[in-house]
Every structure is written in structure tokens, then in C-alpha cells.
Design an enzyme around this catalytic site. Structure first.
Site, PDB file in Angstrom:
ATOM      1  N   VAL A  70      66.328  -0.281  35.591  1.00 56.32           N
ATOM      2  CA  VAL A  70      67.253   0.157  34.539  1.00 56.32           C
ATOM      3  C   VAL A  70      66.482   0.824  33.401  1.00 56.32           C
ATOM      4  CG1 VAL A  70      69.094  -0.527  32.973  1.00 56.32           C
ATOM      5  CG2 VAL A  70      68.821  -1.707  35.153  1.00 56.32           C
ATOM      6  N   TYR A  71      65.360   0.235  33.020  1.00 52.16           N
ATOM      7  CA  TYR A  71      64.537   0.844  31.974  1.00 52.16           C
ATOM      8  C   TYR A  71      64.121   2.260  32.359  1.00 52.16           C
ATOM      9  CZ  TYR A  71      60.467   1.788  29.043  1.00 52.16           C
ATOM     10  OH  TYR A  71      59.572   2.384  28.186  1.00 52.16           O
ATOM     11  N   SER A  72      63.606   2.411  33.576  1.00 46.49           N
ATOM     12  CA  SER A  72      63.143   3.723  34.024  1.00 46.49           C
ATOM     13  C   SER A  72      64.290   4.715  34.116  1.00 46.49           C
ATOM     14  CB  SER A  72      62.447   3.601  35.382  1.00 46.49           C
ATOM     15  OG  SER A  72      61.348   2.714  35.302  1.00 46.49           O
ATOM     16  N   SER A 126      67.016   4.718  32.318  1.00 49.06           N
ATOM     17  CA  SER A 126      67.416   5.117  30.961  1.00 49.06           C
ATOM     18  C   SER A 126      66.481   6.183  30.415  1.00 49.06           C
ATOM     19  CB  SER A 126      67.462   3.897  30.030  1.00 49.06           C
ATOM     20  OG  SER A 126      66.165   3.422  29.716  1.00 49.06           O
ATOM     21  N   LYS A 127      65.200   6.094  30.765  1.00 48.62           N
ATOM     22  CA  LYS A 127      64.236   7.091  30.305  1.00 48.62           C
ATOM     23  C   LYS A 127      64.337   8.385  31.116  1.00 48.62           C
ATOM     24  CE  LYS A 127      62.118   4.944  26.937  1.00 48.62           C
ATOM     25  NZ  LYS A 127      62.131   5.469  25.551  1.00 48.62           N
TER      26      LYS A 127
END
Length: 253
Positions: A157-159, A161-162
């Protein structure tokens, strides 16, 4: 960078944001330092810039709170006018973000929404709010991550979003290009900052593992990311836009 340009750096109370603020100030920019909760850290960033002969001030901004952007923008333009006799920004660095890392089965809707709201939605709507106040020929630099190129468990999810921020950088570069505004993404690799509770800075075993996976044999320093951001904001990089610039020491090639 010419004297007295004005840069705003989000999340500049520590780490990469602080380093970017310092690097821009060293190149002659007046800097607006924003912070979400760490007022003392932001004050320290301002003091360090001023002690080095630059000028800066701090403002509170939670980029996940999109509803606050109107009031923030109004206060910002008032402050710019009273302090520096300008209502325009020359450089916007979207650095503020959060990292929540869980494997697929453990991701909750709350953590998913927090990551997207902060890292992507907040960045999108801050650009929307501040673009009218960005000088023609200005620059926007969005901070991404090398994890949009290589993968690691627990970062989906972090990746993502980026990755959305990187696509936003390209599409916004087309929309704002007629005004001469350049928009790029900087993607840091493993760096010894206090991000993710300082894991890469404070855990020698993790740092050693990651260092062995880079071409240059070490993890990065926050000032190296800050210098890359400032260089991308400079006139020397004036023909670069809509690009993703990875600053990772050759991680996981």
C-alpha cells in the site's frame, strides 16, 4: 538558484524534509518549513537555516487534512507578503508522508485509508491549492520511493501510494508546463533517517543488509537526498520535467 526565491518544504521538521530545506537555503532560497505535530523540530530546522545566514519560518500543516488547505494557503500568502514582500512560491517540495508497513493479510482499511489520504490525496490537493500561487517557471518536487521500482514484503500500500504520486507528477507536468512549471519526482532508496521509527538509521543489521544491496555499498544520508532535491530545483536542471529521479546509490539493481 538565484537569491530570494521562496521554497516551501512539507514535513521539514526532520529527516529528508529538513535536509531539503537546508539545501535549498544554502542555494539562496527563503524557506517555509511545514510540520504536522513536531513544532520543536520545525523550530530547530528554522534556527539551523538562520544560523547559517538564511531565512525561514515554520507553519503547521497536516496534509491529510485537505479541508484545512484553504485557510493554510490564505495564511501562507499573508506571511509571505509581510515577511518577504511576495505572495508567490518558486519551489514546492512535497515531502511529508507516512509509512505503514503490513503484509497483505494484515492491512486494515484504516491503515490503507491513512496512507492514501496522506501520501497521495494530500499531495494532490496541496498541489491544487498552491499551484495558483506558484510563480511561472516554478518547480514542484514530489518525494516518492525506490520501492516503486523494486519490491519488499509489507510495502504494497505504501509503494502504491507513492506510485500514484509519480503518475501525478507526470500528468501535472503536462498541465502546468505551459506556465513553465517543472514537476519531477525524487525517489529515495534506503536512507539513514528517522522514517519508520529510524529503522535504517538505528538497526545496524538492517542497515548492513540494505547496504550490501546497493552499488555504492552503503545506505544513503538524508543530506544526500536533500542535495538531490535542491539540484533538481535549480536552473541547471531547467530542462528536466515529468521525470522520476531515483536517489538510491544503485539499490537492488
Amino acid at each position: 538558484m538565484t537569491q530570494h526565491r521562496i521554497a516551501l518544504v512539507t514535513g521539514a521538521s526532520r529527516g529528508i524534509g529538513r535536509s531539503a530545506a537546508h539545501a535549498l537555503a544554502r542555494r539562496g532560497a527563503n524557506v517555509v518549513v511545514t510540520y504536522r505535530a513536531d513544532a520543536q523540530g520545525a523550530a530547530d530546522t528554522v534556527r539551523m537555516i538562520q544560523d547559517a545566514g538564511g531565512d525561514a519560518f515554520a507553519m503547521q500543516l497536516d496534509i491529510s487534512d485537505v479541508g484545512s488547505f484553504g485557510a493554510f494557503t490564505a495564511e501562507l500568502t499573508d506571511e509571505l507578503g509581510s515577511r518577504w514582500r511576495s505572495t508567490r512560491l518558486d519551489v514546492l517540495v512535497n515531502n511529508a508522508g507516512i509509512g505503514l508497513f503490513d503484509r497483505l493479510a494484515d492491512v486494515t482499511m484504516d491503515s490503507f485509508d491513512a496512507l492514501v489520504a496522506t501520501n497521495f490525496r494530500g499531495t494532490f490537493f496541496l498541489i491544487q491549492a498552491l499551484a495558483p500561487h506558484l510563480a511561472d517557471g516554478g518547480r514542484i518536487i514530489n518525494v516518492s520511493t525506490s520501492l516503486t521500482r523494486h519490491v519488499s514484503p509489507g510495502t504494497s500500500v505504501y509503494s502504491a501510494s507513492k506510485a500514484a504520486v509519480e503518475v501525478l507528477s507526470r500528468s501535472s507536468a503536462v498541465e502546468l508546463g505551459p506556465r513553465g512549471i517543472r514537476i519531477n519526482a525524487v525517489a529515495p532508496g534506503p536512507s539513514a533517517t528517522d522514517f519508520n521509527s529510524g529503522a535504517m538509521r538505528d538497526d545496524p543489521e538492517l542497515r548492513g543488509t540494505l547496504a550490501a544491496q546497493t552499488a555504492l555499498g552503503r545506505v544513503g544520508k538524508p543530506e544526500e537526498i536533500g542535495d538531490a532535491i535542491a539540484a533538481l530545483a535549480s536552473e541547471e536542471a531547467r530542462w528536466i520535467t515529468a521525470e522520476r529521479i531515483e536517489v538510491s546509490g544503485g539499490a537492488l539493481l
